[in-house]
Design a protein around this motif. Structure first.
Motif, PDB file in Angstrom:
ATOM      1  N   ASP A 145       0.805  -1.231   0.000  1.00 17.94           N
ATOM      2  CA  ASP A 145       0.000   0.000   0.000  1.00 17.94           C
ATOM      3  C   ASP A 145       0.834   1.275   0.000  1.00 17.94           C
ATOM      4  OD1 ASP A 145      -2.397  -1.400  -0.047  1.00 17.94           O
ATOM      5  OD2 ASP A 145      -2.436  -1.579   2.132  1.00 17.94           O
ATOM      6  N   LYS A 146       1.995   1.238  -0.605  1.00 18.71           N
ATOM      7  CA  LYS A 146       2.832   2.428  -0.717  1.00 18.71           C
ATOM      8  C   LYS A 146       2.725   2.973  -2.133  1.00 18.71           C
ATOM      9  CE  LYS A 146       6.038   1.232   2.855  1.00 18.71           C
ATOM     10  NZ  LYS A 146       7.341   1.491   3.388  1.00 18.71           N
ATOM     11  N   SER A 147       2.727   4.285  -2.219  1.00 19.02           N
ATOM     12  CA  SER A 147       2.682   4.946  -3.517  1.00 19.02           C
ATOM     13  C   SER A 147       3.958   5.751  -3.694  1.00 19.02           C
ATOM     14  CB  SER A 147       1.482   5.885  -3.592  1.00 19.02           C
ATOM     15  OG  SER A 147       0.289   5.158  -3.454  1.00 19.02           O
ATOM     16  N   PHE A 148       4.419   5.827  -4.928  1.00 15.53           N
ATOM     17  CA  PHE A 148       5.632   6.566  -5.251  1.00 15.53           C
ATOM     18  C   PHE A 148       5.256   7.763  -6.114  1.00 15.53           C
ATOM     19  CE2 PHE A 148       6.786   2.220  -4.431  1.00 15.53           C
ATOM     20  CZ  PHE A 148       7.819   2.365  -3.519  1.00 15.53           C
ATOM     21  N   PHE A 149       5.566   8.968  -5.614  1.00 14.98           N
ATOM     22  CA  PHE A 149       5.238  10.204  -6.290  1.00 14.98           C
ATOM     23  C   PHE A 149       6.461  10.696  -7.052  1.00 14.98           C
ATOM     24  CE2 PHE A 149       1.181  11.764  -4.463  1.00 14.98           C
ATOM     25  CZ  PHE A 149       0.921  10.691  -3.640  1.00 14.98           C
ATOM     26  N   ASN A 150       6.255  11.004  -8.325  1.00 13.21           N
ATOM     27  CA  ASN A 150       7.317  11.549  -9.166  1.00 13.21           C
ATOM     28  C   ASN A 150       6.823  12.899  -9.701  1.00 13.21           C
ATOM     29  OD1 ASN A 150       9.624  11.776 -10.703  1.00 13.21           O
ATOM     30  ND2 ASN A 150       8.829  10.529 -12.369  1.00 13.21           N
ATOM     31  N   ARG A 151       7.463  13.993  -9.271  1.00 11.00           N
ATOM     32  CA  ARG A 151       6.996  15.317  -9.703  1.00 11.00           C
ATOM     33  C   ARG A 151       7.266  15.501 -11.186  1.00 11.00           C
ATOM     34  NH1 ARG A 151       9.182  20.495  -6.808  1.00 11.00           N
ATOM     35  NH2 ARG A 151      10.964  19.993  -8.104  1.00 11.00           N
ATOM     36  N   ILE A 152       6.213  15.844 -11.920  1.00  9.54           N
ATOM     37  CA  ILE A 152       6.344  16.001 -13.366  1.00  9.54           C
ATOM     38  C   ILE A 152       5.957  17.398 -13.850  1.00  9.54           C
ATOM     39  CG2 ILE A 152       6.059  13.541 -13.851  1.00  9.54           C
ATOM     40  CD1 ILE A 152       3.145  14.173 -14.669  1.00  9.54           C
ATOM     41  N   GLY A 153       5.575  18.296 -12.937  1.00  6.49           N
ATOM     42  CA  GLY A 153       5.228  19.638 -13.373  1.00  6.49           C
ATOM     43  C   GLY A 153       4.598  20.477 -12.281  1.00  6.49           C
ATOM     44  N   MET A 154       3.988  21.592 -12.724  1.00  3.93           N
ATOM     45  CA  MET A 154       3.355  22.540 -11.813  1.00  3.93           C
ATOM     46  C   MET A 154       2.079  23.071 -12.443  1.00  3.93           C
ATOM     47  SD  MET A 154       6.686  24.668 -10.599  1.00  3.93           S
ATOM     48  CE  MET A 154       7.408  24.746 -12.224  1.00  3.93           C
ATOM     49  N   ALA A 155       1.172  23.563 -11.594  1.00  5.47           N
ATOM     50  CA  ALA A 155      -0.068  24.170 -12.064  1.00  5.47           C
ATOM     51  C   ALA A 155      -0.146  25.596 -11.543  1.00  5.47           C
ATOM     52  CB  ALA A 155      -1.271  23.362 -11.590  1.00  5.47           C
ATOM     53  N   PHE A 156      -0.518  26.529 -12.423  1.00  5.11           N
ATOM     54  CA  PHE A 156      -0.594  27.944 -12.082  1.00  5.11           C
ATOM     55  C   PHE A 156      -2.018  28.440 -12.255  1.00  5.11           C
ATOM     56  CE2 PHE A 156       3.672  27.011 -13.441  1.00  5.11           C
ATOM     57  CZ  PHE A 156       4.453  27.660 -12.498  1.00  5.11           C
ATOM     58  N   ARG A 157      -2.515  29.161 -11.239  1.00  7.07           N
ATOM     59  CA  ARG A 157      -3.879  29.702 -11.264  1.00  7.07           C
ATOM     60  C   ARG A 157      -3.972  30.819 -12.298  1.00  7.07           C
ATOM     61  NH1 ARG A 157      -8.203  29.733  -7.901  1.00  7.07           N
ATOM     62  NH2 ARG A 157      -7.047  28.621  -6.312  1.00  7.07           N
ATOM     63  N   HIS A 158      -5.081  30.850 -13.033  1.00  8.94           N
ATOM     64  CA  HIS A 158      -5.332  31.930 -13.980  1.00  8.94           C
ATOM     65  C   HIS A 158      -5.628  33.211 -13.211  1.00  8.94           C
ATOM     66  CE1 HIS A 158      -6.658  28.992 -17.402  1.00  8.94           C
ATOM     67  NE2 HIS A 158      -5.421  28.821 -17.016  1.00  8.94           N
ATOM     68  N   LYS A 159      -5.314  34.338 -13.810  1.00  4.82           N
ATOM     69  CA  LYS A 159      -5.542  35.627 -13.151  1.00  4.82           C
ATOM     70  C   LYS A 159      -7.000  35.845 -12.791  1.00  4.82           C
ATOM     71  CE  LYS A 159      -1.628  38.144 -14.992  1.00  4.82           C
ATOM     72  NZ  LYS A 159      -1.195  39.303 -15.784  1.00  4.82           N
ATOM     73  N   ASP A 160      -7.912  35.310 -13.606  1.00  3.80           N
ATOM     74  CA  ASP A 160      -9.332  35.501 -13.314  1.00  3.80           C
ATOM     75  C   ASP A 160      -9.852  34.511 -12.265  1.00  3.80           C
ATOM     76  OD1 ASP A 160      -9.549  33.082 -14.684  1.00  3.80           O
ATOM     77  OD2 ASP A 160     -10.721  33.914 -16.352  1.00  3.80           O
ATOM     78  N   GLY A 161      -8.990  33.581 -11.806  1.00 10.07           N
ATOM     79  CA  GLY A 161      -9.382  32.636 -10.765  1.00 10.07           C
ATOM     80  C   GLY A 161     -10.286  31.515 -11.244  1.00 10.07           C
ATOM     81  N   GLU A 162     -10.503  31.400 -12.547  1.00 11.28           N
ATOM     82  CA  GLU A 162     -11.442  30.422 -13.087  1.00 11.28           C
ATOM     83  C   GLU A 162     -10.802  29.139 -13.592  1.00 11.28           C
ATOM     84  OE1 GLU A 162     -14.833  30.648 -13.145  1.00 11.28           O
ATOM     85  OE2 GLU A 162     -14.553  32.441 -11.919  1.00 11.28           O
TER      86      GLU A 162
END
Length: 82
Positions: free
Chosen positions: A23-40
Motif C-alpha cells: 500500500d505504498k505509492s511513489f510520487f514523481n513530480r512532473i510539473g506545476m499548475a498555475f492559477r489563472h488571473k481571473d481565478g477560473e
C-alpha cells in the motif's frame, strides 16, 4: 493560454503516482499548475508525461508539511527496483 509571470508561485505541484507494494505509492513530480488571473482555472505545465493513469495535484505547502512530518527512509541500492 494564460501567460505566466515569473513572480507567480505555482498553486499545485503535479505528480505521476505509481502504486507499489504494501500500500505504498511513489510520487514523481512532473510539473506545476498555475492559477489563472481571473481565478477560473489553472494552466498545467508538464516537464514529463505520466507513464500510468494517475496524476495527483498537491499544494506545495501540503507536500512540505508531509515531508516534515515523516522522515523518509532511503532505500539501499540492492533494495531499489532496476
Amino acid at each position: 493560454m494564460a501567460k505566466r509571470d515569473e513572480k507567480t508561485e505555482p498553486s499545485f505541484e503535479v505528480f505521476s503516482v505509481k502504486e507499489g507494494n504494501d500500500d505504498k505509492s511513489f510520487f514523481n513530480r512532473i510539473g506545476m499548475a498555475f492559477r489563472h488571473k481571473d481565478g477560473e482555472g489553472h494552466t498545467i505545465s508538464l516537464n514529463a508525461l505520466p507513464v500510468n493513469d494517475k496524476i495527483v495535484l498537491r499544494t506545495p505547502k501540503e507536500r512540505l508539511d508531509e515531508m516534515r512530518s515523516s522522515t523518509p527512509r532511503r532505500r539501499e541500492r540492492d533494495e531499489r527496483e532496476r
